[in-house]
Design a protein around this motif. Structure first.
Motif, PDB file in Angstrom:
ATOM      1  N   ILE A  62       0.850  -1.185   0.000  1.00 27.16           N
ATOM      2  CA  ILE A  62       0.000   0.000   0.000  1.00 27.16           C
ATOM      3  C   ILE A  62       0.882   1.231   0.000  1.00 27.16           C
ATOM      4  CG2 ILE A  62      -1.749   1.313   1.251  1.00 27.16           C
ATOM      5  CD1 ILE A  62      -2.799  -1.325   2.358  1.00 27.16           C
ATOM      6  N   ASP A  63       0.716   2.063  -1.013  1.00 24.45           N
ATOM      7  CA  ASP A  63       1.528   3.268  -1.185  1.00 24.45           C
ATOM      8  C   ASP A  63       0.775   4.480  -0.647  1.00 24.45           C
ATOM      9  OD1 ASP A  63       3.230   5.293  -2.009  1.00 24.45           O
ATOM     10  OD2 ASP A  63       2.538   5.230  -4.087  1.00 24.45           O
ATOM     11  N   ALA A  64       1.213   4.959   0.530  1.00 26.78           N
ATOM     12  CA  ALA A  64       0.578   6.127   1.144  1.00 26.78           C
ATOM     13  C   ALA A  64       1.484   7.353   1.043  1.00 26.78           C
ATOM     14  CB  ALA A  64       0.247   5.836   2.603  1.00 26.78           C
ATOM     15  N   PHE A  65       2.344   7.360   0.025  1.00 20.89           N
ATOM     16  CA  PHE A  65       3.275   8.479  -0.174  1.00 20.89           C
ATOM     17  C   PHE A  65       2.525   9.760  -0.543  1.00 20.89           C
ATOM     18  CE2 PHE A  65       5.648  11.070  -3.233  1.00 20.89           C
ATOM     19  CZ  PHE A  65       6.798  11.356  -2.507  1.00 20.89           C
ATOM     20  N   GLY A  66       3.022  10.867  -0.047  1.00 24.60           N
ATOM     21  CA  GLY A  66       2.459  12.159  -0.409  1.00 24.60           C
ATOM     22  C   GLY A  66       3.561  13.202  -0.530  1.00 24.60           C
ATOM     23  N   ALA A  67       3.392  14.119  -1.445  1.00 22.96           N
ATOM     24  CA  ALA A  67       4.328  15.240  -1.616  1.00 22.96           C
ATOM     25  C   ALA A  67       3.498  16.496  -1.808  1.00 22.96           C
ATOM     26  CB  ALA A  67       5.235  15.000  -2.821  1.00 22.96           C
ATOM     27  N   TRP A  68       3.916  17.587  -1.178  1.00 24.25           N
ATOM     28  CA  TRP A  68       3.061  18.775  -1.144  1.00 24.25           C
ATOM     29  C   TRP A  68       3.741  20.038  -1.649  1.00 24.25           C
ATOM     30  CZ3 TRP A  68      -0.975  16.008  -0.144  1.00 24.25           C
ATOM     31  CH2 TRP A  68      -0.859  14.919   0.712  1.00 24.25           C
TER      32      TRP A  68
END
Length: 209
Positions: A62-68
């Motif tokens: 499960i990929d829960a990566f985030g970039a903002w």
């Protein structure tokens, strides 16, 4: 079932780990630093350094990566590309925590949520970056991926109801005419998909009842 949650220390990641652990699943947190999630097993490694050997034991990643930030937004594409390359040709399923901006608002699928006049300008770069990553993911026929978009109002502190409505490519409203879901309810939907595997190579969406 063995599940790896990438970026398990993030807000979405923590909720997903909590839900999966609560169901008695074998969960490993993939984190760069100290694990602060509910997972008892930990793989301390940066997403971009993960190898096929690191992930070969898992049934679901499960990929829960985030970039903002402006300079990191392209990592939505590069991180997914890396994970797809690592999982290419395997039976391990890749589930992605997606965005709502790319959901369609017309039956022809030509207009997205992010195209609307009321969509905040501050979120347009993020929505565009995530839409690009989704478009690239759709081209991967060598990976068993599923992209799960939340409702338009994705509430980190929202109350969990324990129920959700499963949608598809179009923005779905609940009986109150709202597009809203808490991280807690989203996590339920994510783990349901991890267990059932009903939507391989599809984008689905979820909204609270």
């Amino acid at each position: 079932m063995r599940i790896a949650v990438i970026c398990a220390n993030g807000k979405a990641g923590k909720w997903i780990v909590k839900e999966a652990v609560g169901r008695g699943l074998d969960v490993t947190a993939v984190v760069r630093g100290e694990n602060t999630s509910a997972a008892q097993k930990v793989l301390k490694k940066d997403l971009f350094d993960l190898t096929a050997a690191d992930l070969k034991e898992f049934d679901v990643v499960i990929d829960a990566f985030g970039a903002w930030t402006e300079e990191t937004l392209p990592q939505h594409s590069t991180s997914l590309a890396h994970l797809c390359d690592v999982l290419s040709g395997t039976d391990t399923r890749l589930l992605v925590v997606g965005g709502a901006g790319s959901l369609y608002v017309n039956p022809e699928h030509t207009i997205c949520v992010a195209d609307g006049p009321d969509f905040p300008d501050m979120f347009k770069p993020l929505a565009a970056a995530m839409a690009k990553a989704l478009a690239e993911l759709r081209e991967r026929k060598d990976v068993k991926w599923t992209y799960i978009s939340p409702a338009g109002d994705f509430q980190a502190e929202g109350e969990g109801t324990g129920a959700y409505i499963l949608g598809g490519e179009e923005l779905t409203l609940n009986a109150k005419g709202e597009s809203v879901i808490s991280y807690a309810d989203y996590a339920i939907a994510m783990v349901d998909e991890a267990v059932k595997g009903n939507n391989i190579r599809k984008r689905i969406s979820v909204v609270s009842e």
